[in-house]
Design an enzyme around this catalytic site. Structure first.
Site, PDB file in Angstrom:
ATOM      1  N   LYS A  18     100.617  85.267  60.538  1.00  0.00           N
ATOM      2  CA  LYS A  18     100.290  83.868  60.827  1.00  0.00           C
ATOM      3  C   LYS A  18      98.802  83.687  60.569  1.00  0.00           C
ATOM      4  CE  LYS A  18      98.937  81.401  64.100  1.00  0.00           C
ATOM      5  NZ  LYS A  18      98.069  80.567  63.248  1.00  0.00           N
ATOM      6  N   GLU A  54      90.819  92.302  68.007  1.00  0.00           N
ATOM      7  CA  GLU A  54      89.510  92.297  67.334  1.00  0.00           C
ATOM      8  C   GLU A  54      88.914  90.936  67.654  1.00  0.00           C
ATOM      9  OE1 GLU A  54      88.967  95.107  65.777  1.00  0.00           O
ATOM     10  OE2 GLU A  54      91.037  95.802  65.803  1.00  0.00           O
ATOM     11  N   GLU A 107      79.180  83.519  72.110  1.00  0.00           N
ATOM     12  CA  GLU A 107      79.279  83.539  70.647  1.00  0.00           C
ATOM     13  C   GLU A 107      79.197  82.105  70.114  1.00  0.00           C
ATOM     14  OE1 GLU A 107      83.119  84.429  68.766  1.00  0.00           O
ATOM     15  OE2 GLU A 107      82.027  85.799  67.461  1.00  0.00           O
TER      16      GLU A 107
END
Ligand code: NAD
Length: 508
Positions: free
Chosen positions: A190, A264, A399
């Protein structure tokens, strides 16, 4: 949907593909769903094309196809799987210009980077894992039971659901497909709904490489479709790359039936500069570390931790380079940096800058939307450097995933280590110094998956890559990436003529 005009500089093959009719890829068939979503060109803000949106039915069909294909695919010899992977790598090389151009159109990155990084490494990955497919080994283990042989086979884990982000679309697909296919797994991919086109084009090459129907399948959609896949009882393993917050949601969803998940996730990497560093090299490393891919990289060196004694000098040279960056469409040879992926993402990135300034940071350059001539609808943001950042500010902790460098100064090495590790993430760090022994000692104190000394962002297909802490603990690339796709099965063989009762020797 009104299809946009596509840059004249894009090769004909890429233009034809992008403007063509797109399908999901399920059991070797091209599937329409009657529900479509638009895919945008981030350089223009126009609709590039539309792609079908999957739902329950298509996710079920894709998982069923992967399950059907599994027994046949796992039954191939290692060298048969190696041939398929090698053929795919060759086809990627042959279509490199086209794949890179699709990436430019879909993601916005400069063409040179797409060619040299995304496509070149994707081809290398399939070549490397072709080698791995034919060299997977089990073991004969020693045991203390007379007349008994014990073996450990490495078997493929089964059907893998692979969910990938938009920042390196083809490359992230290759990171997942290379080791899973080498191990003998079948896969439902996906890709991100924001940049699915190179993954779809890859399916044409996968078909030509000779993979059997159902070995690789693609469904497209957003979080809902991802969630259906993660929770599907026909999926044996989830491989996810994306935001830390999404990783947390996925881990919880997969916990229901205890599926193994590899993660990840995001990063907030320090790029550390000592007073004895080669400042020209460090400037290049700091600049490239944050502005490569428009800062949209998990390894972005978004925190410059520079010794106070050289901070002014180093920051001045990074700011000078940042001011000289030429923003533009990725096909223009003059373009250094492309647009961000979406208008919403640009708002989010600039929101971080506004917050930082209101908390007392100083805008040394950038911090605004950028207007590029002829591309007024594009999602461009100017390269940004913030000085006077304190370690606890939001911009130094979270982030940003955009072209925003936060400068934090330090005086002594213990303080430096404390600042460097004082984030929830732990992907990577850069260290710039002429004292390699000092750098090695520092590297061992940093809570990161990768430390780069006098370089930044170096990757090779044979060197494992991954994070620590809330950057996730998976490993991609190298032999380490195969492990999550394999399960060890121990087999006992009675070599003695006399029957032995189960459990007799080990007291279970
Ligand atoms: P994202 O988390 O929004 O989405 C990643 C994928 O998960 C997409 O396919 C998305 O559709 C899907 N998804 C989103 N929500 C979901 C849900 N609730 N359930 C199931 N699937 C869901 O990430 P993104 O914005 O596409 O990518 C950027 C992020 O990826 C950044 O945080 C970046 O650091 C990270 N990233 C990490 C690495 C690494 O190797 N560590 C590499 C590249 C990108």
């Amino acid at each position: 949907m009104a299809k946009s005009s596509i840059s004249e500089l894009a090769p004909e093959g890429a233009r034809a593909f992008v403007q063509g009719h797109h399908h999901l890829f399920i059991g070797g068939e091209r599937v329409e769903t009657g529900r479509n979503i638009d895919v945008m060109n981030p350089a223009t803000g126009d609709t590039l094309t539309e792609v079908p949106l999957a739902g329950n039915v298509e996710v079920d069909a894709a998982v069923a196809a992967a399950r059907r294909a599994f027994q046949g695919y796992r039954g191939l010899s290692g060298s048969q799987r190696a041939k398929l992977l090698w053929a795919l790598s060759t086809l990627i090389d042959e279509h490199a210009a086209e794949l890179a151009a699709i990436e430019v159109l879909d993601n916005g990155k400069p063409l040179g980077e797409a060619v040299a990084v995304d496509v070149a490494l994707a081809a290398e990955i399939f070549r490397y894992y072709a080698g791995c497919a034919s060299t997977l080994e089990g073991a004969i283990t020693s045991n203390s039971v007379p007349g008994m042989l014990s073996l450990v086979h490495q078997e493929p884990i089964g059907v893998v659901a692979a969910l990938t982000p938009w920042n390196f679309p083809l490359l992230e697909t290759a990171y997942k497909l290379g080791p899973s296919l080498a191990a003998g797994c079948t896969v439902v991919l996906k890709p991100s709904e924001l940049a699915p086109l190179s993954t779809l084009r890859l399916m044409d090459l996968i078909e030509r490489a000779g993979f059997a129907k159902g070995v690789i399948n693609v469904v497209i959609g957003g979080p809902d479709v991802g969630d259906l896949l993660v929770r599907h009882t026909g999926v044996d393993k989830v491989a996810f790359t994306g935001q830390t917050e999404t990783g947390r949601i996925i881990l919880k969803a997969a916990a229901e039936d205890l599926k193994p998940v590899s993660l990840e996730l995001g990063g907030k990497s320090p790029n550390i500069v000592f007073p004895d560093a080669d400042l020209e090299a460090a400037t290049g490393g700091v600049f490239g570390g944050i502005f490569f891919n428009q800062g949209q990289a998990c390894v972005a060196g978004s925190r410059l931790l520079v010794h106070a004694s050289i901070a002014d000098q180093l920051v001045a040279s990074v700011v000078k380079r940042a001011k000289s960056v030429r923003l533009g469409e990725g096909f223009q040879p003059t373009t250094d940096m492309g647009p961000l992926i979406s208008a919403a993402h640009r708002e989010r990135v600039l929101g971080f800058v506004d917050d930082a300034v209101s908390e007392g940071a100083i805008l040394a350059t950038g911090g605004t939307k950028a207007n590029v001539e002829g591309l007024s609808g594009g999602y461009f943001a100017s390269p940004t450097v913030l000085t006077g950042v304190r370690r606890n500010m939001r911009v130094a902790q979270e982030e940003v995933f955009g072209p925003v460098l936060s400068v934090v100064t330090w005086e002594d090495e213990d303080e430096l280590v404390d600042i460097a590790n004082d984030v929830r993430y732990g992907i990577a760090a850069g260290i710039w110094t002429s004292d390699t022994a000092k750098a090695m000692a520092l590297a061992s104190r940093l809570e990161v998956g990768t430390a780069w000394i006098n370089t930044y962002g170096m990757f090779d297909v044979s060197v494992p890559f991954g994070g620590r802490k809330q950057s996730g603990g998976g490993r991609e690339l190298g032999h380490a990436a195969l492990t999550p796709y394999l399960v060890a099965k121990s087999v006992w063989v009675n070599l003695d003529a006399r029957p032995v009762n189960s459990g007799q020797s080990i007291g279970k």
